[in-house]
Scaffold this active site. Structure first.
Site, PDB file in Angstrom:
ATOM      1  N   GLU A 176       1.035  -1.118  -0.022  1.00 13.52           N
ATOM      2  CA  GLU A 176       0.182  -0.035   0.156  1.00 13.52           C
ATOM      3  C   GLU A 176       0.776   1.263  -0.118  1.00 13.52           C
ATOM      4  OE1 GLU A 176      -3.556  -0.093   2.037  1.00 13.52           O
ATOM      5  OE2 GLU A 176      -3.607   2.097   2.534  1.00 13.52           O
ATOM      6  N   ASP A 197       9.911   7.715   0.214  1.00 13.45           N
ATOM      7  CA  ASP A 197       9.315   7.791  -0.867  1.00 13.45           C
ATOM      8  C   ASP A 197       8.855   6.369  -1.436  1.00 13.45           C
ATOM      9  OD1 ASP A 197       8.284   8.743  -3.555  1.00 13.45           O
ATOM     10  OD2 ASP A 197       9.776   9.896  -3.795  1.00 13.45           O
ATOM     11  N   ASP A 218      -3.071  12.020  -2.718  1.00 13.70           N
ATOM     12  CA  ASP A 218      -3.284  13.604  -2.705  1.00 13.70           C
ATOM     13  C   ASP A 218      -3.614  13.844  -4.243  1.00 13.70           C
ATOM     14  OD1 ASP A 218      -2.004  14.066  -0.065  1.00 13.70           O
ATOM     15  OD2 ASP A 218      -0.382  13.262  -0.661  1.00 13.70           O
ATOM     16  N   LYS A 239      -5.335  21.665  -8.122  1.00 17.51           N
ATOM     17  CA  LYS A 239      -5.030  22.705  -9.276  1.00 17.51           C
ATOM     18  C   LYS A 239      -4.191  22.338 -10.179  1.00 17.51           C
ATOM     19  CE  LYS A 239      -4.591  26.430  -5.479  1.00 17.51           C
ATOM     20  NZ  LYS A 239      -3.589  26.914  -4.780  1.00 17.51           N
ATOM     21  N   ASP A 245     -11.777  10.311  -4.147  1.00 20.54           N
ATOM     22  CA  ASP A 245     -12.864  11.077  -3.972  1.00 20.54           C
ATOM     23  C   ASP A 245     -12.930  12.281  -4.693  1.00 20.54           C
ATOM     24  OD1 ASP A 245     -11.098  12.076  -2.185  1.00 20.54           O
ATOM     25  OD2 ASP A 245     -12.489  12.956  -0.923  1.00 20.54           O
ATOM     26  N   LYS A 264      -9.508   7.239   6.596  1.00 22.49           N
ATOM     27  CA  LYS A 264      -9.639   8.529   6.988  1.00 22.49           C
ATOM     28  C   LYS A 264     -10.140   9.487   6.148  1.00 22.49           C
ATOM     29  CE  LYS A 264      -7.232  11.932   9.590  1.00 22.49           C
ATOM     30  NZ  LYS A 264      -5.888  12.123  10.110  1.00 22.49           N
ATOM     31  N   PHE A 265      -9.248   9.526   4.964  1.00 24.77           N
ATOM     32  CA  PHE A 265      -9.652  10.691   3.797  1.00 24.77           C
ATOM     33  C   PHE A 265     -10.818  10.307   3.054  1.00 24.77           C
ATOM     34  CE2 PHE A 265      -5.569  11.830   5.040  1.00 24.77           C
ATOM     35  CZ  PHE A 265      -5.542  13.436   4.530  1.00 24.77           C
TER      36      PHE A 265
END
Ligand SMILES: C[S@@+](CC[C@H](N)C(=O)[O-])C[C@H]1O[C@@H](n2cnc3c(N)ncnc32)[C@H](O)[C@@H]1O
Length: 245
Positions: free
Chosen positions: A75, A127, A150, A154, A186, A224-225
């Site tokens: 993951e 990373d 993430d 933008k 999402d 959580k996100f």
């Protein structure tokens, strides 16, 4: 800022000063000085020696690391690790490798694993792009999970999104034939981007019957996100692609 493993914190200014080894120099994260809670600090001290793995320039032998032969699930970006630990607990026959750059998340995940008595996980605080390139053997993974990466919403930041044509070919190299890359997001625009990149990528087959998105799998706990997104009224899109060659 320099972290204990000498990872230099990135900013828009210094991202070009890294070693030239990795072609993909734009990172999918910005490391921030994360304050550790006492509990996270304690978990790192107590449990990192048994559950933590350092970046190394050659692939790990995970049969040796876990002390058994089992299918491997990796993951990327497990956040605070609650859903990652829940998945590992629910599938004791599998071994789970988690990668996260955010130290408080690593501490929280170690504490959660200990609380839940979960032994089939190992963590990298590094990373994921570098871990995959250097420390994971080709053709070794059964599943790769990328949940709520993430979104870099933008347009000028879209280049920071981790799902990119080169990256998904690195993942394909690491998967076994028949192995699955499972993404969830999402952000509708990121879901469309994932679908576009994966549909164009060589060597993958979309597991969705309509060649779009798969239904939310039962084995993926609410993260959580995801929970945050759902509360904001966002939809959720799951994508699963199988390595065919
Ligand atoms: C939006 S959070 C989602 C966390 C978790 N998957 C969830 O759904 O709650 C994305 C996470 O990915 C991590 N991340 C981003 N790029 C990464 C990379 N290249 N390697 C490892 N972790 C990364 C971030 O630190 C962050 O914790």
């Amino acid at each position: 800022m320099t972290t204990p493993d000498n990872t230099t914190a990135t900013s828009a200014q210094d991202e070009t000063t890294e070693q030239p080894k990795y072609l993909r120099r734009i990172r999918s994260f910005v490391l921030r000085e994360g304050r550790l809670t006492k509990g996270q600090q304690r978990s790192l001290e107590l449990f990192w020696p048994t559950m933590g793995l350092e970046h190394q320039p050659q692939p790990y032998d995970f049969e040796q690391v876990f002390g058994r032969k089992a299918d491997l699930v990796l993951e990327i970006g497990f956040g605070m690790g609650k859903s990652f630990v829940a998945m590992a607990k629910a599938a004791p026959e599998l071994d789970f490798i988690g990668i996260e750059v955010h130290k408080p998340g690593v501490g929280a995940c170690l504490g959660e694993a200990e609380t839940e008595g979960v032994k089939n996980i190992r963590l990298f605080e590094h990373d994921a792009v570098e871990i995959l390139n250097d420390s994971i053997a080709d053709g070794s993974l059964t599943t790769i999970q990328l949940f709520f990466p993430d979104p870099w919403h933008k347009t000028r930041h879209h280049k920071r999104r981790i799902v990119q044509p080169d990256f998904v070919q690195v993942l394909r190299r690491k998967l076994k034939i028949g192995g699955v890359f499972h993404m969830a997001t999402d952000w509708e625009n990121y879901a469309e981007h994932m679908l576009e990149v994966m549909t164009a990528a060589e060597g993958y087959q979309n597991l969705a019957t309509d060649n779009l998105y798969v239904p939310r799998p039962d084995n993926r706990p609410l993260t959580k996100f995801e929970n945050r997104g759902v509360k904001l009224g966002h939809g959720v899109w799951d994508l699963m692609f199988k390595k065919t060659n």
